[in-house]
Design a protein around this motif. Structure first.
Motif, short mmCIF file in Angstrom:
data_model
loop_
_atom_site.label_atom_id
_atom_site.label_comp_id
_atom_site.label_asym_id
_atom_site.label_seq_id
_atom_site.Cartn_x
_atom_site.Cartn_y
_atom_site.Cartn_z
N PHE A 165 0.59 -1.30 -0.02
CA PHE A 165 0.00 0.19 -0.14
C PHE A 165 0.65 1.29 0.15
O PHE A 165 0.48 2.49 -0.23
CB PHE A 165 -0.93 -0.24 1.38
N LEU A 166 2.32 1.01 0.49
CA LEU A 166 2.91 2.57 0.68
C LEU A 166 3.87 2.25 -0.20
O LEU A 166 4.56 3.52 -0.52
CB LEU A 166 3.52 2.80 1.97
N ALA A 167 3.87 1.51 -0.49
CA ALA A 167 5.61 1.65 -1.61
C ALA A 167 5.58 2.76 -2.63
O ALA A 167 6.38 3.58 -3.21
CB ALA A 167 5.46 0.38 -2.25
N TYR A 168 4.40 2.43 -3.48
CA TYR A 168 4.36 3.69 -4.17
C TYR A 168 3.98 5.70 -3.98
O TYR A 168 4.90 6.22 -4.25
CB TYR A 168 3.11 3.40 -5.13
N ASN B 66 5.16 27.81 -8.60
CA ASN B 66 4.79 26.71 -8.32
C ASN B 66 5.97 25.87 -9.06
O ASN B 66 5.83 25.00 -9.84
CB ASN B 66 3.62 26.30 -9.13
N GLU B 67 7.62 26.51 -8.92
CA GLU B 67 8.62 26.25 -10.00
C GLU B 67 8.71 24.45 -9.92
O GLU B 67 8.37 23.79 -10.53
CB GLU B 67 10.01 26.70 -9.83
N ALA B 68 8.74 23.63 -8.55
CA ALA B 68 9.35 21.99 -8.25
C ALA B 68 8.17 22.07 -9.12
O ALA B 68 8.23 20.97 -8.94
CB ALA B 68 9.55 22.53 -6.42
N THR B 69 6.30 21.88 -8.81
CA THR B 69 5.35 21.50 -8.96
C THR B 69 5.45 20.87 -10.03
O THR B 69 5.19 19.88 -10.79
CB THR B 69 4.20 21.63 -8.22
N VAL B 70 5.66 22.00 -10.89
CA VAL B 70 5.56 22.09 -12.38
C VAL B 70 6.17 21.10 -13.04
O VAL B 70 6.13 19.91 -14.00
CB VAL B 70 5.29 23.52 -13.21
N ILE B 71 7.29 21.01 -12.81
CA ILE B 71 9.10 20.60 -12.86
C ILE B 71 8.50 18.87 -12.65
O ILE B 71 8.67 17.85 -13.07
CB ILE B 71 10.11 20.46 -12.69
N PHE B 72 8.14 18.86 -11.63
CA PHE B 72 7.31 17.70 -11.13
C PHE B 72 6.57 16.68 -12.40
O PHE B 72 7.17 15.69 -12.56
CB PHE B 72 7.36 17.62 -10.11
N GLY B 73 6.13 17.39 -12.03
CA GLY B 73 4.57 16.98 -12.72
C GLY B 73 4.70 17.10 -14.81
O GLY B 73 4.62 15.82 -15.11
N LEU C 254 7.22 8.42 -4.92
CA LEU C 254 6.72 9.23 -6.03
C LEU C 254 6.51 10.70 -4.44
O LEU C 254 7.85 11.66 -4.69
CB LEU C 254 5.12 9.63 -5.82
N GLY C 255 6.88 10.11 -3.47
CA GLY C 255 7.01 11.08 -2.14
C GLY C 255 8.73 11.51 -2.30
O GLY C 255 8.97 12.55 -1.83
N ILE C 256 10.06 10.27 -2.56
CA ILE C 256 10.88 10.34 -2.48
C ILE C 256 11.35 11.73 -3.85
O ILE C 256 12.18 12.52 -4.06
CB ILE C 256 11.45 8.94 -2.29
N LEU C 257 10.95 10.98 -4.89
CA LEU C 257 10.92 11.84 -5.97
C LEU C 257 11.04 12.69 -5.88
O LEU C 257 11.37 13.90 -6.56
CB LEU C 257 10.28 11.10 -7.16
N TYR C 258 9.47 13.49 -5.01
CA TYR C 258 9.26 15.06 -4.86
C TYR C 258 9.95 15.64 -3.85
O TYR C 258 10.87 16.78 -4.26
CB TYR C 258 7.43 14.77 -4.46
N LEU C 259 10.28 14.99 -3.09
CA LEU C 259 11.58 15.49 -2.26
C LEU C 259 12.69 15.96 -3.10
O LEU C 259 13.77 17.07 -2.95
CB LEU C 259 12.00 14.56 -1.16
N ILE C 260 13.55 15.83 -3.65
CA ILE C 260 14.25 15.16 -4.27
C ILE C 260 14.61 16.53 -6.08
O ILE C 260 15.12 17.73 -5.79
CB ILE C 260 15.15 14.50 -5.50
#
Length: 591
Positions: free
Chosen positions: A214-217, A381-388, A221-227
């Motif tokens: 349940f938590l793997a995905y 929203n730089e990080a959010t747009v690039i993450f997207g 994604l959370g780890i990638l977002y933090l990066i």
């Protein structure tokens, strides 16, 4: 010249030992398949060490096994150095048993003795050596323990004393897999004290969380977002702004004073052409280094192998194994090594399908474009747009793979085997070395290719058949106006933007350097003035997905042939156009 073959299972520390013995800057990853081809280094002046691919057996099912077996059969090998993980001897010694068939002297290196001790494993090296009939040396490569002893042994020993000893003691070649494993099991019962019971290791504790169904995905994604937050908002972004202020302000002012008495065209060449082009790319070096640092941390910590394992179920739906996720991850750095890493995949179908979707993984060369446009149009929203954008690239790749699975590549799936290494805290020195090795390539490109393209763009934007002219009458303007109708439905039909995308086929960073030459004044302000949020988003999406640089195309041609490379060029351009068209029209309704 003596030749030594270094061989072992994936993730036993083989490449770390190779680096320690040769002083090489060979890249050290922490997942299976990092070594695709044999690599060479030297210990002293008369000993060549060949680092063979990490393999589990000599069955020649995979490319790695074929490379290793062929080298041991045909190469002039004086000594096989077989490295095994002291905490996983039962599995690792199966490969050791198969090495007897090559009739070569063998030195067995037992690595990770610190990990074995932490698990309560006590190895009787003398007894194990006598039973196997080989010389054994215990080490901890990551902590540099026992390395000097190995060096001295390799440099001073007469290998003839080791010659064929494993063959004289046992006839492994006559055993099948099940007899062999039974022998290894019985051997370890008499020479190795068992594990601690009832003790859960740190790796097992972490895996219960990060591999939870349940938590793997969400964790992934959370780890990638933090990066991305680390890269664009916490560290890389602020440093990029400081460097931009220096290059665009202090440095340009200093050059202007220095060139006060120079001709106007020479000033324009240096300031508008070279500094405007190369400088507009160089300022994104902190962002690129920050991203590389984050990815290197995931690789060296052991999490990247878990990412491939987590993705296996999803990759299966696309007709690929989880192992294909490793070349895709490498594509985030550069598509060229990502495509080359696809060689490790067992089937031709997997290699081709993976190579076709690797370029949709957003490589570091696109980061300057993202950084420029988000700074101009999406400041909050730089990080959010690039993450997207990164997620969009992954999503498009998966959709294309699903389509190709049911059309071009209808073949059976291959089994997925990957080693999950122990978690470890990466060493700072190693992280910095990996980060610099990757960043160095960016600087090299800036000093050669981007420099050359910037000068060419300056020339084409300042001259026509009559000589020096205004930019609106230049060669480049004519070229841009000819191709700009293609991009009109996407919302960015100006000839400057069209030309930037054209030059971006040389290298994606060149998109920014071209815009830096064509738009006079502060580039961020010019982007804000010439794009809306909607057209800017469309431009970013097209940059993410369209035909990769010439280096990638050349690699594709080398690996699979000209027709395959041409197909990849055309279909990626069409995919980029269609997706950008959809984004532009949908975004007009939403934004």
């Amino acid at each position: 010249m003596k030749t030594i073959a270094l061989l072992g299972n994936p993730n036993v520390g083989k490449t770390t030992l190779f680096n320690a013995l040769t002083g090489s800057n060979q890249y050290v990853g922490n997942w299976a398949g990092v070594t695709v081809e044999k690599k060479e280094g030297y210990l002293g002046n008369n000993i060549k060490i060949v680092d063979l691919p990490g393999i589990y057996a000599m069955d020649t099912f995979s490319n790695e096994e074929k490379v290793s077996k062929e080298f041991l059969e045909t190469g002039d090998v004086d000594l096989i150095v077989n490295i095994v993980d002291g905490s996983k001897l039962e599995r690792n010694l199966y490969l050791t048993s198969q090495l007897s068939e090559f009739n070569k002297p063998i030195l067995l290196i037992v690595n990770m003795i610190d990990v074995a001790k932490s698990k309560g494993i006590d190895i009787n090296y003398s007894k194990l050596s006598r039973e196997l009939g080989v010389t054994i040396m215990p080490i901890s490569a990551s902590k540099s323990e026992g390395i000097e002893a190995v060096k001295n042994f390799i440099q001073k020993s007469d290998y003839s004393s080791l010659d064929l000893s494993i063959n004289k003691k046992h006839s492994f070649s006559k055993m099948n897999e099940k007899e062999t494993y039974m022998y290894i099991e019985n051997l370890l019962k008499t020479s190795v004290e068992g594990k601690k019971t009832g003790v859960v290791s740190t790796t097992e504790k972490i895996d219960k969380l990060v591999l939870n169904k349940f938590l793997a995905y969400p964790i992934f994604l959370g780890i990638l977002y933090l990066i991305f937050k680390f890269t664009f908002e916490w560290v890389g972004g602020p440093l990029q702004e400081l460097l931009d202020g220096f290059v665009g302000g202090t440095f340009v002012s200093w050059v202007e004073v220095l060139l006060a008495n120079s001709s106007d065209w020479f000033k324009s060449l240096l300031i508008d052409g070279i500094i405007g082009g190369v400088g507009s790319v160089i300022v994104f070096l902190p962002i690129i280094l920050a991203l590389f640092l984050g990815i290197s941390f995931l690789e060296d910590s052991g999490y990247m192998a878990r990412a491939a394992f987590i993705m296996d179920k999803l990759m299966r739906k696309l007709g690929l194994s989880g192992k294909a996720f490793i070349p895709l991850i490498m594509g985030f750095g550069c598509s060229v090594p990502g495509i080359m890493a696809a060689r490790t995949l067992e089937s031709e179908k997997d290699r081709k399908l993976t190579s076709l979707i690797v370029p949709f993984m957003s490589c570091n060369a696109r980061l300057p474009v993202y950084g420029l446009f988000t700074a101009a149009l999406f400041t909050a929203n730089e990080a959010t747009v690039i993450f997207g954008l990164y997620l969009l690239g992954i999503s498009v790749a998966f959709i294309i793979a699903l389509i190709f699975k049911n059309t071009l590549f209808k073949k059976d799936e291959e089994p997925f085997i990957i080693e999950l290494p122990e978690y470890k805290l990466p060493e700072l020195k190693s992280l910095l070395m990996h980060t610099w090795e990757k960043g160095k390539g960016f600087l090299k490109k800036a000093g050669t290719l981007i420099f050359s393209i910037s000068v060419l763009v300056w020339f084409l934007s300042n001259f026509n058949m009559s000589g020096m002219t205004e930019i609106e009458s230049s060669f480049l303007s004519s070229i841009g106006r000819f191709i700009s109708p293609i991009f009109a439905p996407l919302g960015f039909a100006s000839w400057q933007n069209s030309v930037a995308l054209l030059t971006g086929l040389m290298a994606k960073e060149v998109v920014v350097s071209t815009l830096g030459v064509l738009y006079t004044g502060e580039l961020v302000d010019q982007i804000a003035a010439n794009f809306t949020m909607v057209s800017g988003l469309s431009f970013l999406v097209f940059t993410l997905l369209y035909t990769p640089c010439v280096s990638v195309i050349a690699t594709m041609k080398k690996e699979f042939g000209g027709k395959f490379a041409l197909f990849s060029v055309i279909y990626q351009f069409l995919v980029a156009w269609v997706v950008a068209f959809l984004v532009y029209n949908v975004a007009q309704v939403i934004l």
